[in-house]
Scaffold this motif. Structure first.
Motif, PDB file in Angstrom:
ATOM      1  N   MET A   1      41.117  47.134  42.158  1.00  0.00           N
ATOM      2  CA  MET A   1      41.320  46.131  41.140  1.00  0.00           C
ATOM      3  C   MET A   1      41.236  44.765  41.781  1.00  0.00           C
ATOM      4  O   MET A   1      41.740  44.543  42.861  1.00  0.00           O
ATOM      5  CB  MET A   1      42.690  46.324  40.474  1.00  0.00           C
ATOM      6  CG  MET A   1      42.847  45.447  39.254  1.00  0.00           C
ATOM      7  SD  MET A   1      44.498  45.281  38.558  1.00  0.00           S
ATOM      8  CE  MET A   1      44.976  46.904  38.119  1.00  0.00           C
ATOM      9  N   GLU A   2      40.607  43.845  41.102  1.00  0.00           N
ATOM     10  CA  GLU A   2      40.468  42.508  41.636  1.00  0.00           C
ATOM     11  C   GLU A   2      41.827  41.810  41.639  1.00  0.00           C
ATOM     12  O   GLU A   2      42.686  42.089  40.823  1.00  0.00           O
ATOM     13  CB  GLU A   2      39.472  41.710  40.785  1.00  0.00           C
ATOM     14  CG  GLU A   2      38.076  42.284  40.848  1.00  0.00           C
ATOM     15  CD  GLU A   2      37.128  41.558  39.903  1.00  0.00           C
ATOM     16  OE1 GLU A   2      37.478  40.482  39.389  1.00  0.00           O
ATOM     17  OE2 GLU A   2      36.033  42.080  39.706  1.00  0.00           O
ATOM     18  N   GLU A   3      41.992  40.877  42.550  1.00  0.00           N
ATOM     19  CA  GLU A   3      43.270  40.199  42.713  1.00  0.00           C
ATOM     20  C   GLU A   3      43.649  39.363  41.487  1.00  0.00           C
ATOM     21  O   GLU A   3      44.782  39.321  41.096  1.00  0.00           O
ATOM     22  CB  GLU A   3      43.232  39.294  43.963  1.00  0.00           C
ATOM     23  CG  GLU A   3      43.225  40.063  45.262  1.00  0.00           C
ATOM     24  CD  GLU A   3      44.467  40.903  45.443  1.00  0.00           C
ATOM     25  OE1 GLU A   3      45.584  40.423  45.166  1.00  0.00           O
ATOM     26  OE2 GLU A   3      44.329  42.063  45.847  1.00  0.00           O
ATOM     27  N   ASN A   4      42.677  38.659  40.896  1.00  0.00           N
ATOM     28  CA  ASN A   4      43.000  37.783  39.787  1.00  0.00           C
ATOM     29  C   ASN A   4      42.622  38.395  38.435  1.00  0.00           C
ATOM     30  O   ASN A   4      42.379  37.684  37.479  1.00  0.00           O
ATOM     31  CB  ASN A   4      42.336  36.412  39.965  1.00  0.00           C
ATOM     32  CG  ASN A   4      40.843  36.527  40.253  1.00  0.00           C
ATOM     33  OD1 ASN A   4      40.308  37.625  40.346  1.00  0.00           O
ATOM     34  ND2 ASN A   4      40.186  35.392  40.388  1.00  0.00           N
ATOM     35  N   ALA A   5      42.583  39.706  38.373  1.00  0.00           N
ATOM     36  CA  ALA A   5      42.286  40.389  37.109  1.00  0.00           C
ATOM     37  C   ALA A   5      43.495  40.290  36.186  1.00  0.00           C
ATOM     38  O   ALA A   5      44.637  40.239  36.629  1.00  0.00           O
ATOM     39  CB  ALA A   5      41.935  41.854  37.362  1.00  0.00           C
ATOM     40  N   LYS A   6      43.207  40.289  34.906  1.00  0.00           N
ATOM     41  CA  LYS A   6      44.264  40.205  33.911  1.00  0.00           C
ATOM     42  C   LYS A   6      45.024  41.526  33.848  1.00  0.00           C
ATOM     43  O   LYS A   6      44.464  42.590  34.062  1.00  0.00           O
ATOM     44  CB  LYS A   6      43.673  39.949  32.529  1.00  0.00           C
ATOM     45  CG  LYS A   6      42.952  38.652  32.366  1.00  0.00           C
ATOM     46  CD  LYS A   6      42.401  38.584  30.944  1.00  0.00           C
ATOM     47  CE  LYS A   6      41.349  37.531  30.802  1.00  0.00           C
ATOM     48  NZ  LYS A   6      40.699  37.604  29.485  1.00  0.00           N
ATOM     49  N   SER A   7      46.308  41.430  33.498  1.00  0.00           N
ATOM     50  CA  SER A   7      47.091  42.634  33.255  1.00  0.00           C
ATOM     51  C   SER A   7      46.614  43.242  31.938  1.00  0.00           C
ATOM     52  O   SER A   7      45.969  42.562  31.135  1.00  0.00           O
ATOM     53  CB  SER A   7      48.576  42.282  33.158  1.00  0.00           C
ATOM     54  OG  SER A   7      48.836  41.591  31.951  1.00  0.00           O
ATOM     55  N   PRO A   8      46.923  44.528  31.691  1.00  0.00           N
ATOM     56  CA  PRO A   8      46.517  45.129  30.408  1.00  0.00           C
ATOM     57  C   PRO A   8      47.054  44.342  29.204  1.00  0.00           C
ATOM     58  O   PRO A   8      46.364  44.201  28.201  1.00  0.00           O
ATOM     59  CB  PRO A   8      47.116  46.534  30.453  1.00  0.00           C
ATOM     60  CG  PRO A   8      47.246  46.845  31.904  1.00  0.00           C
ATOM     61  CD  PRO A   8      47.534  45.525  32.573  1.00  0.00           C
ATOM     62  N   PHE A   9      48.267  43.809  29.334  1.00  0.00           N
ATOM     63  CA  PHE A   9      48.822  43.027  28.223  1.00  0.00           C
ATOM     64  C   PHE A   9      47.997  41.766  27.984  1.00  0.00           C
ATOM     65  O   PHE A   9      47.629  41.460  26.848  1.00  0.00           O
ATOM     66  CB  PHE A   9      50.281  42.657  28.485  1.00  0.00           C
ATOM     67  CG  PHE A   9      50.874  41.838  27.376  1.00  0.00           C
ATOM     68  CD1 PHE A   9      51.323  42.452  26.217  1.00  0.00           C
ATOM     69  CD2 PHE A   9      50.947  40.459  27.468  1.00  0.00           C
ATOM     70  CE1 PHE A   9      51.849  41.700  25.168  1.00  0.00           C
ATOM     71  CE2 PHE A   9      51.471  39.699  26.431  1.00  0.00           C
ATOM     72  CZ  PHE A   9      51.922  40.318  25.282  1.00  0.00           C
ATOM     73  N   GLN A  10      47.710  41.022  29.050  1.00  0.00           N
ATOM     74  CA  GLN A  10      46.930  39.795  28.908  1.00  0.00           C
ATOM     75  C   GLN A  10      45.531  40.088  28.364  1.00  0.00           C
ATOM     76  O   GLN A  10      45.029  39.359  27.514  1.00  0.00           O
ATOM     77  CB  GLN A  10      46.794  39.089  30.263  1.00  0.00           C
ATOM     78  CG  GLN A  10      48.089  38.536  30.806  1.00  0.00           C
ATOM     79  CD  GLN A  10      47.943  38.102  32.254  1.00  0.00           C
ATOM     80  OE1 GLN A  10      47.246  38.739  33.040  1.00  0.00           O
ATOM     81  NE2 GLN A  10      48.624  37.018  32.608  1.00  0.00           N
ATOM     82  N   ALA A  11      44.933  41.157  28.844  1.00  0.00           N
ATOM     83  CA  ALA A  11      43.579  41.511  28.414  1.00  0.00           C
ATOM     84  C   ALA A  11      43.546  41.998  26.973  1.00  0.00           C
ATOM     85  O   ALA A  11      42.524  41.875  26.297  1.00  0.00           O
ATOM     86  CB  ALA A  11      43.006  42.582  29.336  1.00  0.00           C
ATOM     87  N   ALA A  12      44.652  42.541  26.473  1.00  0.00           N
ATOM     88  CA  ALA A  12      44.683  43.121  25.127  1.00  0.00           C
ATOM     89  C   ALA A  12      44.963  42.096  24.032  1.00  0.00           C
ATOM     90  O   ALA A  12      44.708  42.378  22.856  1.00  0.00           O
ATOM     91  CB  ALA A  12      45.742  44.223  25.070  1.00  0.00           C
ATOM     92  N   VAL A  13      45.443  40.924  24.383  1.00  0.00           N
ATOM     93  CA  VAL A  13      45.820  39.947  23.363  1.00  0.00           C
ATOM     94  C   VAL A  13      44.614  39.509  22.538  1.00  0.00           C
ATOM     95  O   VAL A  13      44.623  39.601  21.305  1.00  0.00           O
ATOM     96  CB  VAL A  13      46.531  38.722  23.991  1.00  0.00           C
ATOM     97  CG1 VAL A  13      46.720  37.609  22.967  1.00  0.00           C
ATOM     98  CG2 VAL A  13      47.877  39.136  24.570  1.00  0.00           C
TER      99      VAL A  13
END
Length: 183
Positions: A1-13
């Motif tokens: 996983m990339e270091e600055n990838a969004k969390s599942p919560f952030q990505a799901a908004v």
């Protein structure tokens, strides 16, 4: 996983907002075309297929952001949070539709639902005439109670269980493990 990838919560908004607004827009368009279609099984089926397709589309985009791989847990969390956000938007929009825009709509939909229930009984060989007036009134009242604000909130609560089950399926579809990490 990339270091600055969004969390599942952030990505799901954002996908949750988009899916919620798309489903709400379709609901309102169908309402303005022919409100009786909202009680149609076909309408529900189309909405479910669209819901699945959009979550898979946005889930694959998120997986690409993560470098092409996503664990089952991450895929489950993304799917579940997306559905909760879109469900909340849909809930608020439907409460506004049924309580503010057209308070008579629940009565229309309850009648349509009762008619389709009786037609389904006939197709299975049961006689709708065998039901008493009290039973028919009870079916209608139960259906009407689902359109109250409290009934819709309660149904959303039960819907969370369905969202979790669907998220398990979507998590299995969206997951992809990096086989290069296998020994």
């Amino acid at each position: 996983m990339e270091e600055n990838a969004k969390s599942p919560f952030q990505a799901a908004v954002q996908p949750g907002l988009i899916i919620g607004l798309v489903s709400l827009t379709i609901t309102y368009v169908i309402y303005f075309i022919n409100s009786g279609l909202l009680a149609s099984g076909w309408f529900g089926l189309v909405m479910i297929v669209l819901f699945f397709a959009l979550i898979i589309y946005f889930g694959k985009q998120y997986r690409s952001e993560l470098g092409g791989f996503m664990s089952f847990g991450t895929a489950f969390n993304f799917s579940f949070i997306t559905m909760i956000i879109s469900g909340i938007i849909g809930l608020l929009g439907q409460i506004i539709l049924f309580q503010v825009i057209d308070p008579s709509l629940p009565e229309v939909l309850a009648e349509k639902t009762l008619e389709s229930t009786l037609e389904m009984m006939e197709s299975f060989g049961a006689s709708p005439d065998s039901m008493s007036t009290e039973q028919l009134d009870e079916i209608k009242e139960t259906t009407l109670s689902n359109f109250t604000a409290l009934g819709q909130i309660k149904n959303f609560g039960f819907g969370l269980i369905a969202y979790a089950i669907v998220s398990l399926i979507l998590g299995a579809i969206l997951k992809k493990r990096d086989k290069s990490l296998d020994y």
